[in-house]
Write a protein that holds these residues in place. Structure first.
Motif, mmCIF file in Angstrom:
data_model
loop_
_atom_site.group_PDB
_atom_site.id
_atom_site.type_symbol
_atom_site.label_atom_id
_atom_site.label_comp_id
_atom_site.label_asym_id
_atom_site.label_seq_id
_atom_site.Cartn_x
_atom_site.Cartn_y
_atom_site.Cartn_z
ATOM 1 N N ASP A 1 0.805 -1.243 0.242
ATOM 2 C CA ASP A 1 0.147 0.023 0.098
ATOM 3 C C ASP A 1 1.051 1.288 0.038
ATOM 4 N N ALA A 2 1.971 1.045 -0.012
ATOM 5 C CA ALA A 2 2.950 2.301 -0.038
ATOM 6 C C ALA A 2 4.099 2.080 -1.071
ATOM 7 N N ARG A 3 4.172 1.675 -2.138
ATOM 8 C CA ARG A 3 5.076 1.247 -3.198
ATOM 9 C C ARG A 3 5.323 2.703 -3.875
ATOM 10 N N LEU A 4 6.495 2.544 -4.550
ATOM 11 C CA LEU A 4 6.699 3.491 -5.524
ATOM 12 C C LEU A 4 5.901 3.338 -6.574
ATOM 13 N N PRO A 5 5.527 4.719 -7.485
ATOM 14 C CA PRO A 5 4.802 4.389 -8.660
ATOM 15 C C PRO A 5 5.193 3.413 -9.653
ATOM 16 N N ALA A 6 4.318 2.567 -10.111
ATOM 17 C CA ALA A 6 4.800 1.532 -11.067
ATOM 18 C C ALA A 6 5.780 1.910 -12.146
ATOM 19 N N GLU A 7 5.689 3.305 -12.746
ATOM 20 C CA GLU A 7 6.271 3.784 -13.874
ATOM 21 C C GLU A 7 7.962 4.049 -13.266
ATOM 22 N N MET A 8 8.224 3.528 -12.006
ATOM 23 C CA MET A 8 9.478 3.828 -11.470
ATOM 24 C C MET A 8 10.176 2.358 -11.351
ATOM 25 N N LEU A 9 9.581 1.458 -11.693
ATOM 26 C CA LEU A 9 9.798 0.132 -11.379
ATOM 27 C C LEU A 9 10.291 -0.475 -12.723
ATOM 28 N N GLY A 10 11.641 -1.005 -12.714
ATOM 29 C CA GLY A 10 12.024 -1.564 -13.845
ATOM 30 C C GLY A 10 11.406 -3.028 -13.968
ATOM 31 N N ASN A 11 11.559 -3.636 -12.863
ATOM 32 C CA ASN A 11 11.068 -4.962 -12.503
ATOM 33 C C ASN A 11 9.876 -4.851 -11.637
#
Length: 637
Positions: free
Chosen positions: A129-139
């Protein structure tokens, strides 16, 4: 008390969890999550992966009304967590909790495993519930993949006529990365956000430059001195963000350079030099976390002494503080050196020497290892690996520069340093040697190399090697370090550089040596990044072909001039004798027309597929007595 978090393992590399919960974009959502949990009644905490302790170290869980702490590993049952003994997760159903907090990312499968154990009508939340935005994740399928957290910090200042310039390259493109971008946040000294920005990088090994003067103008900022947080999005091959950091000024006499910060906060740092009479040494402490460093969290002691003096002030989350070491250790004097009790609060700290004449220079301390023990095999390595561990460093042209060596203990288990010094000319001939004996941990012995080079290098240059010497006994662990100081007799300017030894250019391996930047040992090739300074400064470089045992007679080195866009402009071939070195200026190896074609923000890729070179880079500004220079070791990728 030091933070009870894992940041780095010499077996597995950097840890991602502390980066994930301490990321500037995670701090707000995690605080909001904890606030909701604090208002939501009784909370059962499920800690299946052992992340609760480090999470609480950074964010605290005091606001939660706990219904119990639950674990999966039976060896953890009874362990005190948040002041309570951990219970088996099979007892979760009787907790009476209204909410179950799963301290994990990618928690879907973990939650599915305990669905039948949840109290009736209990809500379930997790760190998802407190992840980085999806577009910042390479995996996105593995949130804690180290490549999702290719981050680092830099000391970043633009104030009082002092400016900072960070230079690196999109080396991730060389490992197949596409559409790489960089997200940055600039903090002031109090940890307040000044500005965020994101920029895309070309699909090439293009240069990347952050200049404080340009950034200040672009965003309309006032004076600042704080931290620049850098997050490379879409990284491949390397989760380490490496850079060269130059400091320059409106005054031509302001110039220095240093290495990247090292992204993993450590318990101890060492190699911090005490000031000479009339000088000041400022230790720049950059809080790597969103939580404050408490008063008494950072301490200093003279190397080999047990008496620690603690800093009696708090440093805000992501804040920066310049500590004048005289505040804590007023009697410390060069060549004494200082150990930093860092508690895993700060990234590898920079120090700034303010000379009595007003000149300044910045350098860095080094990580002091806590996991090393002396290896009784090291004295016997010479039978197999010749000189074994070598710590090479330049001797700059002796008609102008003085070079000084200071061995520095860099592991808590090092009670002595049995070392010797050897001097080599550019052709690889050993011209002088001096045994330093078995130096006790508490003794700081600075070696004025002029005494050894006079009459041998005759105004020219060469290099020095610090080596183990067990003739008088003693022990070694391979983590041999030294500080090298260079002084320009023409201007009074100086530069510091410090680093550790490696085994060079032998096909036999010992642990992870000869070190390889990519892949397994041995590392027998070179890929070094030489940033080029803007006019009117020239770039200097000193390449050393150290060899633990005889290797190829000559290197086959290419200096590949590369434009800011990553295009190859020209190549200059160099043959360096084994155990020799090569000192050059950018203006000497590429003519004016070629340099013009390369343009601004160009760099030189130093490539050799036959041997491993160790390199030093710097800038030099010729301006009579107002001139200045810088020097530090280079990075490879």
């Amino acid at each position: 008390m030091a933070l009870q978090i894992e940041t780095f393992s010499n077996l597995t590399g950097g840890q991602s969890f502390f980066k994930a919960i301490g990321h500037p974009l995670s701090a707000g959502p995690i605080a909001a999550l904890l606030a909701r949990l604090g208002k939501g009644g009784k909370v059962a905490v499920y800690d299946p992966l052992g992340f609760l302790q480090p999470f609480a170290e950074i964010h605290g869980c005091e606001a939660l009304t706990l219904a119990g702490i639950y674990v999966q590993n039976i060896d953890w049952i009874g362990r005190l967590l948040l002041g309570q003994p951990a219970q088996p997760v099979t007892a979760l159903q009787e907790s009476g909790a209204e909410t179950v907090f799963v301290v994990a990312y990618d928690a879907g499968r973990l939650i599915a495993h305990i669905r039948h154990l949840l109290p009736a009508d209990a809500a379930v939340v997790s760190l998802d519930d407190a992840r980085l935005p999806a577009e910042m994740l390479g995996n996105p399928r593995n949130y804690l993949d180290p490549l999702n957290f290719a981050t680092n910090m830099a000391l970043f200042r633009d104030a009082d006529g002092h400016h900072t310039r960070l230079t690196t390259a999109n080396y991730w493109a060389g490992y197949g990365a596409k559409d790489v971008s960089v997200w940055c946040r600039l903090f002031d000294a109090n940890g307040k956000t000044l500005v965020d920005w994101r920029q895309d990088l070309p699909n090439a090994t293009a240069s990347l430059v952050f200049d404080s003067k340009e950034i200040r103008a672009r965003f309309g900022l006032g004076d600042f001195c704080g931290s620049l947080f850098i997050h490379v999005i879409g990284a491949r091959g390397h989760d380490v963000v490496k850079y060269a950091m130059d400091t320059y000024g409106d005054d031509a006499a302001v110039l220095s350079c240093t290495h990247d910060a090292n992204a993993w906060p450590a318990d101890f740092y060492a190699g911090l030099p005490a000031p000479r009479p009339g000088d000041r040494v400022l230790l720049w402490l950059q809080n790597a976390h969103p939580a404050p460093i408490p008063a008494g969290g950072i301490g200093l002691n003279l190397m080999g002494r047990r008496e620690i003096v603690w800093l009696d002030r708090e440093i805000p989350g992501f804040g920066t503080h310049a500590l004048d070491i005289a505040e804590l250790l007023p009697d410390a004097r060069w060549p004494q050196q200082i150990e930093i009790q860092a508690g895993k609060y700060v990234v590898r700290p920079r120090y700034e020497v303010v000379q009595a004449d007003g000149r300044r220079r910045i350098a860095h301390a080094n990580v002091e290892r806590t996991d090393l023990k002396p290896d009784p095999r090291l004295p016997e390595l010479s039978n197999l690996m010749g000189k074994g561990f070598i710590l090479p460093a330049p001797i700059l042209p002796t008609d102008r520069f003085d070079s000084i060596l200071l061995p520095t203990p860099m592991a808590t288990g090092q009670e002595d340093l049995p070392v010797a010094v050897a001097i080599y000319d550019p052709q690889g001939r050993e011209v002088a040697q001096k045994r330093l004996g078995r130096l006790p941990r508490r003794d700081s012995v600075a070696v004025e190399l002029k005494e050894l080079v006079d009459g041998h290098l005759k105004g020219g240059y060469g290099h020095v090697e610090l080596l183990y010497d067990f003739a008088e006994g003693g022990s070694g662990d391979g983590w041999l370090h030294g500080l090298f100081r260079y002084e320009d007799r023409q201007t009074g300017h100086a530069a510091d550089s410090s680093f550790g030894a490696h085994i060079f250019n032998t096909v036999l391996t010992y642990k992870n040596e000869p070190q390889s930047y990519a892949g397994r040992a041995p590392g027998l090739s070179t890929r070094l990044f030489l940033r080029l300074g803007p006019q009117p400064m020239d770039t200097i470089c000193h390449l050393i072909y150290a060899a633990s045992s005889p290797w190829h007679a000559l290197s086959e080195t290419e200096l590949i001039l590369t434009s800011a866009e990553g295009r190859e402009i020209a190549t200059h071939a160099v043959a360096i004798p084994c155990s020799g070195s090569f000192f050059f200026r950018y203006s000497e190896v590429f003519d004016a027309e070629t340099r013009e074609k390369a343009g601004e923000d160009a760099y030189i890729l130093i490539r050799d597929q036959t041997c491993r070179l160790f390199g030093f880079h710097g800038l030099i500004r010729e301006n009579g007595p107002k001139g200045a220079f810088s020097l530090d070791h280079m990075f490879g990728f």
